[in-house]
Design a protein around this motif. Structure first.
Motif, mmCIF file in Angstrom:
data_model
loop_
_atom_site.group_PDB
_atom_site.id
_atom_site.type_symbol
_atom_site.label_atom_id
_atom_site.label_comp_id
_atom_site.label_asym_id
_atom_site.label_seq_id
_atom_site.Cartn_x
_atom_site.Cartn_y
_atom_site.Cartn_z
ATOM 1 N N PRO A 58 -22.091 -24.072 -11.891
ATOM 2 C CA PRO A 58 -22.280 -24.929 -12.379
ATOM 3 C C PRO A 58 -21.372 -25.659 -12.929
ATOM 4 N N ASP A 118 -24.829 -12.291 -7.453
ATOM 5 C CA ASP A 118 -25.616 -14.161 -7.561
ATOM 6 C C ASP A 118 -26.733 -13.888 -8.850
ATOM 7 N N ASP A 120 -27.638 -15.516 -13.001
ATOM 8 C CA ASP A 120 -28.257 -16.854 -13.653
ATOM 9 C C ASP A 120 -26.871 -17.506 -12.664
ATOM 10 N N GLY A 121 -26.570 -17.868 -12.201
ATOM 11 C CA GLY A 121 -25.943 -19.177 -11.318
ATOM 12 C C GLY A 121 -25.109 -19.207 -11.078
#
Length: 202
Positions: free
Chosen positions: A129, A65, A67-68
């Motif tokens: 995202p 995981d 930074d997003g």
């Protein structure tokens, strides 16, 4: 032929949605059963049904995981390869896709460990995202456009390389994106120095 297509669809769906149960009945017989896993042992059985025992016994877990960007799944060991590329799953936000950046990163991570004519096996799920993924670039939704393919490429490379080499030192890849530098300790892509040329627009 139609049954094989249905089986393939359900296997992909079973990988992308591990919390959902799937059942396929053909000619009044249970053809494929993927119950919802409630504990580690049942989850293991589900993955064995999807990918086969041999792959799981010769694979390594990837769980990163950064930074997003979440990368989760399995990669076949360097000594494990297949005659074809039928066991190469790349999912982005719960959708199986073809992506040359991610596939290239995985291929680079294996380096020369896979003999010519053989294919690595892997099942990787990337979560980003929604604003960083354009899903409307292919009429069949089989491809996506990443807003920052360079960073995704280098993080995938570092994650796969680290899994393949255990605690060995991960060296930066000579990728198609040479401006990126991998921070080997955290998988984070380091900021470029002022001496480097500006990043080309996609």
């Amino acid at each position: 032929t139609e049954l094989l297509h249905i089986q393939q669809f359900l296997r992909r769906a079973g990988f992308c949605y591990p919390e959902v149960a799937f059942s396929l009945v053909h000619d009044d017989r249970q053809n494929l059963l993927l119950p919802t896993p409630h504990k580690a042992t049942s989850a293991q059985r589900r993955w064995r049904t999807l990918f086969g025992s041999e792959f799981l016994e010769c694979s390594k877990r990837v769980d990163v995981d950064v930074d997003g960007l979440r990368i989760d799944g399995w990669i076949g060991d360097s000594n494990y390869s297949r005659q074809n590329s039928d066991l190469q799953y790349i999912a982005v936000n719960r959708r199986i896709v073809r992506d040359r950046h991610i596939a290239h990163a995985v291929r680079m991570a294996y380096d020369s460990a896979i003999d010519d004519g053989r294919h690595a096996a892997y099942a990787l799920h990337l979560q980003l995202p929604g604003s960083e993924v354009d899903v409307n670039v292919h009429p069949g939704k089989a491809e996506v456009r990443l807003s920052d393919p360079r960073t995704v490429h280098d993080v995938v490379y570092a994650a796969v390389k680290q899994a393949l080499t255990a605690n060995a030192k991960v060296l930066p890849a000579e990728t198609i994106y040479p401006n990126e530098v991998i921070d080997r300790s955290t998988y984070k892509v380091a900021e470029r120095t002022k001496a480097q040329s500006p990043r080309r627009s996609n």
